[in-house]
Structure formats: C-alpha cells, structure tokens
Design a protein around this motif. Structure first.
Motif, short mmCIF file in Angstrom:
data_model
loop_
_atom_site.label_atom_id
_atom_site.label_comp_id
_atom_site.label_asym_id
_atom_site.label_seq_id
_atom_site.Cartn_x
_atom_site.Cartn_y
_atom_site.Cartn_z
N LYS A 54 0.83 -1.21 0.00
CA LYS A 54 0.00 0.00 0.00
C LYS A 54 0.87 1.26 0.00
O LYS A 54 0.55 2.23 -0.67
CB LYS A 54 -0.92 0.00 1.21
N HIS B 256 -5.60 1.05 -7.65
CA HIS B 256 -5.98 -0.01 -6.70
C HIS B 256 -6.92 -0.96 -7.45
O HIS B 256 -8.12 -0.98 -7.20
CB HIS B 256 -6.68 0.67 -5.52
N LYS C 184 -12.38 -8.15 -4.43
CA LYS C 184 -11.45 -8.03 -5.56
C LYS C 184 -10.77 -9.37 -5.85
O LYS C 184 -10.65 -9.79 -7.00
CB LYS C 184 -10.36 -6.99 -5.28
N ASP D 179 -4.91 -6.80 -6.67
CA ASP D 179 -4.98 -5.60 -5.83
C ASP D 179 -4.44 -4.32 -6.47
O ASP D 179 -4.99 -3.26 -6.23
CB ASP D 179 -4.23 -5.86 -4.51
MN MN Z 1 -6.43 -3.45 -1.52
#
Ligand code: MN
Ligand code: OXD
Length: 582
Positions: free
Chosen positions: A204, A224, A250, A275
């Motif tokens: 992230k 994302h 996802k 992701d």
């Molecule tokens: Mn994510």
C-alpha cells in the motif's frame, strides 16, 4: 556495494541502533532459517506440514489488526499538495517525531535489509525499494509479495533511485504508531505496527501511495485494481482492470470460475493480479497493465470453496496465515469457510475457543499471504514485462441501493466522473465504523499519495493521451431488496456481467441509454442456467431517479471539500443532474 544504499543504511542504523544487520537474499535456505527463528520466539506458529506444507500462522497484537488511516500521513513540503483527503504532516516535523520513536527502537533486535522489486525484472514498469525492518514476519511476507533479494539489487545496480523504507515495530504502541510517506524524498517511515498494510512497505505504501505520485510525474497510472483475463472459446483473451474498495471481493473477482454453461462453451478466466495495477500507454496506443506484486494478501473470512475455490487452492501451501483460528490438528479455520467449524481451537488471539462461544474465532480482517504462482489459474502472461492490454476499466462499490448491477459510461471523461463519485459501505480492512456509506474515488481514497483533485486531473489528462483508451464501467454486486437480501448471486455469476462488459467493448451487448449511462437491456446479460426471475433483473437494472438525485446531494458535499477539483468533474455532475431532470 552501492554507495547510496550503504550510506543510507548506516544512517538508519545509527538512528535505530540494532544489535546486528542482516541482508536478505531471498533464498530458500534463508526462509527456513528465519522461519525457525520466528517459531522459537513465538512470532510464528507451526501448522500441520502434511496438510499445509510450507504454511505458518502469525498472530498480531490485538490492537494492531488493520490499516490505520488516521495515523497515515502524506508529508509533502506544501500541505495543499497532500490535498483535502489525506492527513498531512510537514516533513521536518514527521522526521523529528518519528525519529524520536525510531531512536534505539531496534536495540536488542536484528535489522533486516530487504531489497525488493515491484514489477517484473527488466520491465519499464519496475521500481526498486529497500525496506529496513525489525520484523521477521514482514521479511517473510515481503518474500511472498515482492521479488525480493538479489534480483532487486541486480536491477538497482549503482543507481541511487530506490524507495527508502524504514519500518520498526518499536513497542507496538498505538499512541506511537505512524505511517508517514515522503513522496518528494522517495521515502516511507512506518513505526509501531506489524500489520501487513502498515508494515509491508512494498504494497500500500509504495506500490500505491508513492507510486501514484510517481505515475503522475512520469505519465502513467497507478491504481488499486485487480487485473483479470477472459478467454473466449476462440482463444482470444481480453483483460479487465477493476477497482473496488478494500474487502469488496477483488480477490474473488480476479479468480472467478465462469458458470457451467460458459465453461462448457470454452470460456476461461486468467488471474493477473488481485490488488494493484500499474498501467502505461503502449506503443500500440492501448493501455497496458502489470501487477507489480507476486503474491496475494487476501482477506480470509468469507473465502471458501464456494466463494473462491482458486484462492482455497492457492493457500494450501507456502502461505502465511494471520489472525485465523488454529485447529487441534494444526490446520486453520475462519468464519465463512465451508467446512464445519472445529469443535474447539485457539482463536486469533491464541485463546481457547469453541464455535458455541458466540465469539468470532478469526479476526474479521484475518489474512492469507500466498504466492501468486500457486494460483491454478494464474495467467501465462502475468510475468510478461510488457504487461497485458486493458479493454475495460471497472469501478465498483458495495451499495444496497442507487447503483444498478452494471452500467457503462458515455465516454472517458464521464467514466472518470463515475470513478470519482464512487461510494461504498465500509468494511473491516481499515479500523473504524462498519456499514457507513463513504465516497471512495477509484477506491484510492486511502491510497492516493497526493492531492486527489490533481489525481482526477491526471486521469482526465491520461484520457487525452491514450489513443485507444479502455471503456469505463461501474458494477454493484451488492444491491438488496427491501428485506436486505442480496438480489444478485455474485461470485462466479459475476462472470456474466464481465462478459456483457467485454461484449460492449467489442461493439456488441444490448444496452439502453439512461441518464447515468448505458444499462443492459433485460436480455442484455446472458442468464443461461441461472434461476433469476425477470422481476429481480428489472430491479437490479433499475435507475431510480429520486435515489440518484439524493446521491447527488451527497456527492456535492463530498466534492465541495476539494480545492483542486477539475471543472470537468463538476460539469459531469451538473450534466447528470440535468439528465435526471433535477
Ligand atoms: Mn487493496
Ligand atoms: C488490502 C486493502 O489489504 O485494500 O488490499 O486494505
């Protein structure tokens, strides 16, 4: 030795004062050694090696189970450059405040030097990072999630162009926990947390927040998004990139199994990523994407042979499980796994637990970290340094009402507005309240490393630069009836919607024009073999004028916060209002 690397490490070691410094190389021998060491200290727990070869269990501190958005900062020199949606701290202040916590934080510990590559060796997409950490759990996760060790150093060579990441668990005190990003210095400092989203700096922090900043500077898109390929019976594969807020499925969509009639006809799904997508304009004028990661850091609860059989196959070996239930036979369990719960076990905090206790055994944000190569349907193209060409971009959220099952934007600019006005009901991936509607543009609200108004402008600019851009869609698998029951079966059945999306990209697919965009006709989506009545389908595809006008009010409040909102976004909102007759 790369002088820029060694002098930075020296400086960081002077600050954190580890007892020793160990460079990791990514070898198998190293994995075994570090795993044994972490087992000896209780940082990792052994699992049944016959049933789950190569797998281990980790339990985080009970106060350290998710990303902490309120403790996550973008530290640009000018506050405006972080924008209205990010927490901001001045760089000098951040270095000073975190410096005090880092000071001596590795005393008595080992500092691991973790060189890693986000992206594929030799690819123009790739970026090198080095993470210094005092957590073996982080090292072993990074080993799964990135190309770690020698390969990264070889890619870096003598260059000083690498992401400088410093991570220490310190004392895991939430009062002394900060995740600070310095996009102007190519630096991340993260302290006081061992949780994946806070401590695995490649994911992230780098591959989304810092890379979003780089993408704008360098003219590419960091999103994302999952990436999935759909092969038709003639063998043509089309790729879709899709953005959903955390914990909206996802990973499930990236690995879905087409319903039986489509499988029989020869359709196949190929997973490229679940992701993050890095996307560049290719020589052919299309948008090409890579998955910069090499593993899946997926939410375990709710993952089952019914919801995601390919993920279940993926986690059978070489996986790190975090905050799940440990069964007496040394296997793992979580809520929503189809097997019967064990009669007893140890819960995510290591306490004796039974299903009758009424308590959750696994933490709702329990995770698995598994190598992408384990996935039985990993795309043969997933390590292609050129990436894969994207035909459709899909935005989605978790909305009980308002958004229909699927709709297509009129054009790129409208699509950017659709993404910018995306909303979802909150889940457990981030600490905070659950079930509240929050607007989450492009699912990037927690991950955009700069002013989000500039981010929208970057999207608009990319649309002008891509000669042959993907078409943009919005989906909502979560629409409910009055009683709160889901109307759409979801999971593998979502394939039907993705197929309509790809049909639209190829100039087929029946649609009607509505104020919000093109919505499938009632026959537009192929329901062969699915028992779904007309009335339900009508409900799923309905565009409720009043609900949309209500949503526009909320959008207006949301967008009013933006100091740098591109006029086109406001223009699109007003155009929608006019089309709705409001
Ligand atoms: Mn994510
Ligand atoms: C994730 C998230 O972990 O989005 O992928 O929170």
């Amino acid at each position: 030795m790369n002088a820029a690397v060694t002098s930075w490490i020296e400086e960081m070691a002077k600050l954190t004062k580890p007892d020793r410094i160990v460079w990791v190389d990514g070898s198998e021998e190293e994995r075994e050694r570090l795993t044994a060491e972490a087992m000896a200290t209780g940082e990792l727990h052994r699992l049944n090696q016959e049933k789950l070869p190569g797998c281990v269990l980790h339990r985080t501190a009970p106060n350290d189970v998710a990303r902490v958005e309120h403790l996550t900062f973008i530290c640009t020199r000018k506050k405006e450059d972080a924008g209205p949606t990010n927490n901001w701290m001045a760089p000098e202040e951040a270095y000073r405040r975190l410096g005090e916590i880092f000071d001596g934080s590795m005393r008595g510990r080992t500092m691991y030097v973790v060189p890693y590559l986000m992206g594929i060796p030799g690819s123009p997409f790739s970026k090198v990072g080095i993470e210094l950490t005092d957590s073996i759990y982080v090292v072993l996760n990074m080993r799964i999630m990135t190309r770690m060790g020698r390969v990264a150093l070889a890619e870096l060579g003598e260059s000083a162009d690498f992401l400088r990441g410093l991570h220490s668990k310190a004392d895991l005190n939430p009062e002394r926990r900060f995740i600070c990003h310095f996009p102007e210095d190519n630096t991340i400092w993260s302290v006081g947390s061992g949780y994946g989203g806070n401590g695995l700096l490649g994911k992230k922090c780098f591959a989304l927040r810092i890379a979003s900043y780089m993408g704008r500077q360098e003219g590419w898109m960091d999103e994302h998004m999952l990436i999935v390929g759909i092969e038709d019976p003639a063998g043509n594969v089309s790729y879709v990139a899709a953005a959903f807020p955390s914990a909206c499925g996802k990973t499930n969509l990236a690995m879905m199994i087409p319903p039986a009639p489509f499988r029989a006809a020869g359709y196949k799904v190929w997973t490229v990523g679940d992701d993050i997508a890095w996307m560049r304009i290719g020589p052919d004028g299309r948008l090409w994407a890579i998955n910069p990661e090499t593993g899946f850091f997926g939410v375990a609860p709710g993952t089952s042979y019914k919801t995601n059989p390919m993920a279940m196959e993926t986690v059978r070996r070489d996986t790190i499980f975090t905050n799940v239930v440990l069964t007496p036979e040394g296997t793992v369990w979580w809520e929503g796994m189809d097997e019967e719960p064990p009669a007893q076990g140890l819960d995510w905090q290591g306490r004796p637990w039974t299903p009758a206790s009424g308590e959750k055994g696994a933490h709702p944000n329990a995770r698995f970290t598994a190598p992408a190569k384990n996935c039985p349907i990993i795309s043969p193209e997933w390590e292609n340094p050129r990436g894969v060409p994207i035909s459709a971009i899909v935005f989605g959220g978790r909305r009980a009402r308002v958004a229909p099952l699927v709709y297509q934007s009129f054009d790129w600019e409208h699509g950017v507005y659709v993404g910018a006005s995306m909303a979802s009901e909150t889940t457990t991936a981030a600490a905070g309240k659950v079930g509240v509607v929050r607007r989450d543009p492009m699912a990037m609200l927690p991950f955009c490393g700069y002013n989000m108004g500039d981010y929208f402008a970057h999207w608009l600019e990319m649309g002008r630069r891509i000669p042959n851009p993907p078409k943009i869609f919005h989906v909502n698998w979560f629409r409910t009836d009055e009683a709160g029951r889901f109307l759409w079966p979801g999971y593998g059945e979502n394939f039907r919607v993705i197929k309509w999306i790809l049909d639209r990209c190829q100039g087929r697919g029946e649609a009607r024009e509505t104020p919000i965009g093109y919505v499938p006709t009632e026959e537009g989506i192929d329901l062969t073999g699915l028992d779904l009545d007309r009335e339900t389908m009508r409900h799923l595809l309905a565009v409720d004028r009043e609900a949309w006008l209500g949503d526009l009010e909320d959008q207006e409040t949301f967008f009013a916060r933006f100091d740098r909102l591109p006029p086109a976004i406001h223009g699109q909102m007003e155009a929608l209002r006019r089309r709705l007759g409001g």
